[in-house]
Design an enzyme around this catalytic site. Structure first.
Site, short mmCIF file in Angstrom:
data_model
loop_
_atom_site.label_atom_id
_atom_site.label_comp_id
_atom_site.label_asym_id
_atom_site.label_seq_id
_atom_site.Cartn_x
_atom_site.Cartn_y
_atom_site.Cartn_z
N GLU A 245 -10.00 1.09 5.32
CA GLU A 245 -8.70 0.94 4.66
C GLU A 245 -8.98 0.31 3.31
OE1 GLU A 245 -5.95 -0.28 2.84
OE2 GLU A 245 -5.58 -1.87 4.28
N GLU A 378 -5.57 -0.16 -8.97
CA GLU A 378 -5.00 -1.19 -8.10
C GLU A 378 -5.24 -2.57 -8.74
OE1 GLU A 378 -4.73 -2.03 -3.39
OE2 GLU A 378 -6.75 -1.87 -4.19
#
Length: 471
Positions: A245, A378
């Site tokens: 993840e 991000e």
């Protein structure tokens, strides 16, 4: 100051072979609050050997036995809720007003869901003359994240143990303290020795030793894309299964017919969770071009209501970011946005007024297009990009124009219209009109957001393999 001098191997706290320690820093005060061993490859080998030794018995344990243990774990965690909450607030800076619900109560909820989900799994299935069996993958190396330190351990190590695997855990060195608590809870709940093992340390020293160990069958990691790539490289030598993840840059599409005020306010609240340090945060707000000014006004109003300060003060609604390096990185992104000519709506790179200590960043909003670095990369901090779109097709195009694919939101007065758009998004999870997360569903993404899914029944099944028995 807390000093952990041991690691958890084969059901007991034993000395690490490490000669160095890692310090845990309170991000609100910049004070060292704990020391933990800087584990070694030798520590990892001892932990893996223990996990491999425990696997034959634990892999054959009954589902009912595992359910009982997870129910006990949930109740024991619940009994230590205050201590867990205060620890998370101290090591992470998560405001106590929300840490109780999202971190501690959320951890208990996940343990209960694991117990419930074990009953839902089809461990055997008949297909013609073939009995299809689900069997545990083996020894799992779990490398967990700091931004939800206990819940990350439960989502990985907990789900793997529930599947019948044994585990070697490397918690994040930024916020490892609740992982040490979890080890004690496992022992108290009656988990057999060797099923859960903990070695704290850095990624290059402990994480890579786990990923490269020949007796580790599967690695589950939450972290950066760079960390995911490295773990895949290191694990490739023994062809390990990977469960990754790796973050996101999630879009939030607000259609013209939506409850606009609610959608914008909810979108800012989602993006600012844990000071923006959430991989599934909706950090790209996509709004109709003709309503851009309205969206900006509403977003600024909400962003300017956040109260920065002592995370233990119930009035505080936005804490610090995790480390000095994270603070500098996020402020650097804000400066990049200014250099790129993005329109700053509120916030900025300067330190918040009145906060001389702590790794604080102002909640910051920009408006621009999807080509900027701030729209593509991000940031992992309290920074939101507002991006206008021309029509539904344009909104979907912008939303999918990302190397990530973890989460998204869609807002519309017509839920079916919203679901039709959701079907076109290349992401692992879509919330319609701000629907709350359901941890019986799944968490995980497409593209650079990773491989595999967490939470609920499917999160447990990720740690199993199929075996066909024919005849």
């Amino acid at each position: 100051m807390i000093q952990h001098k041991a690691i958890f191997i084969n059901g007991a706290w034993v000395p690490s072979t490490a000669t160095d320690v890692l310090t845990v820093v309170n991000p609100a005060t910049e004070e060292v609050v704990a020391e933990v061993p800087r584990g070694t490859a030798e520590d990892v080998d001892r932990a893996v050997q223990a996990a491999a030794g425990a696997f034959p018995d634990w892999s054959c344990s009954t589902v009912e036995r595992r359910i009982e243990i997870f129910i006990r774990l949930a109740r024991l965690t619940e009994a230590r809720a205050d201590e867990i909450t205060r620890t998370i607030v101290t090591e992470l800076g998560y405001p106590i007003s929300t840490a109780i619900r999202t971190q501690t109560v959320g951890a208990v909820e996940e343990l209960d869901i694991i117990a419930e989900s074990l009953r839902e799994i089809a461990w055997t299935e008949q297909l013609g003359n073939t009995t299809l069996r689900r069997e545990p993958s083996g020894v799992v190396g779990a490398i967990t994240a700091w931004n939800a330190p206990l819940r990350s351990v439960i989502s990985k190590a907990g789900a793997a143990i529930a599947a019948g695997c044994t585990v070697v855990l490397k918690p994040s060195e930024v916020a490892p303290l609740t992982a040490f608590m979890f080890a004690d809870l496992c022992a108290e709940a009656g988990l057999p020795a060797g099923v859960f093992n903990l070695v704290c340390g850095t990624g290059p020293e402990v994480g890579e030793a786990i990923a490269s160990h020949p007796l580790v069958d599967m690695v589950s990691l939450t972290g950066s894309v760079r960390a995911g790539r490295r773990v895949m490289e290191v694990g490739a030598g023994s062809i390990k299964r990977m469960h990754l993840e790796l973050g996101g840059k999630s879009p939030n599409i607000i259609l013209p017919d939506a409850d606009f005020r609610r959608a914008v306010v909810d979108g800012i609240e989602d993006a600012m969770r844990n000071t923006g340090q959430v991989c599934g945060g909706l950090t790209r707000m996509l709004v109709p071009r003709q309503r851009l000014q309205e969206a900006e006004d509403l977003a600024v109003q909400r962003a300017q209501t956040y109260i920065l300060g002592d995370p233990f003060d119930p009035a505080t609604t936005l804490g610090p970011v995790s480390t000095a390096a994270a603070r500098d990185r996020v402020r650097g992104y804000i400066r990049t946005g200014l250099d790129e000519g993005l329109r700053l709506l509120t916030g900025g790179p300067e330190a918040p007024d009145g906060l001389e200590r702590g790794y604080y960043v102002k909640p910051t909003l920009f408006c621009g297009d999807n080509t900027s670095r701030l729209a593509q990369e991000e940031i992992f901090g309290p920074v939101v990009m507002i991006i206008p779109f021309d029509d539904e097709e344009d909104a979907v195009r912008i939303a999918n124009d990302s190397v990530y694919g973890l989460a998204a939101g869609v807002w519309s007065a017509d839920p079916e219209r919203a679901r039709a758009i959701a079907a076109k998004l290349r992401v692992g999870r879509v919330r319609i009109n701000g629907a709350p997360l359901d941890k019986r569903g799944t968490h995980g993404g497409f593209k650079l957001s990773g491989v595999g899914r967490e939470w609920g029944r499917i999160g447990i099944e990720e740690f199993t393999e199929y075996k066909s028995v024919i005849g």
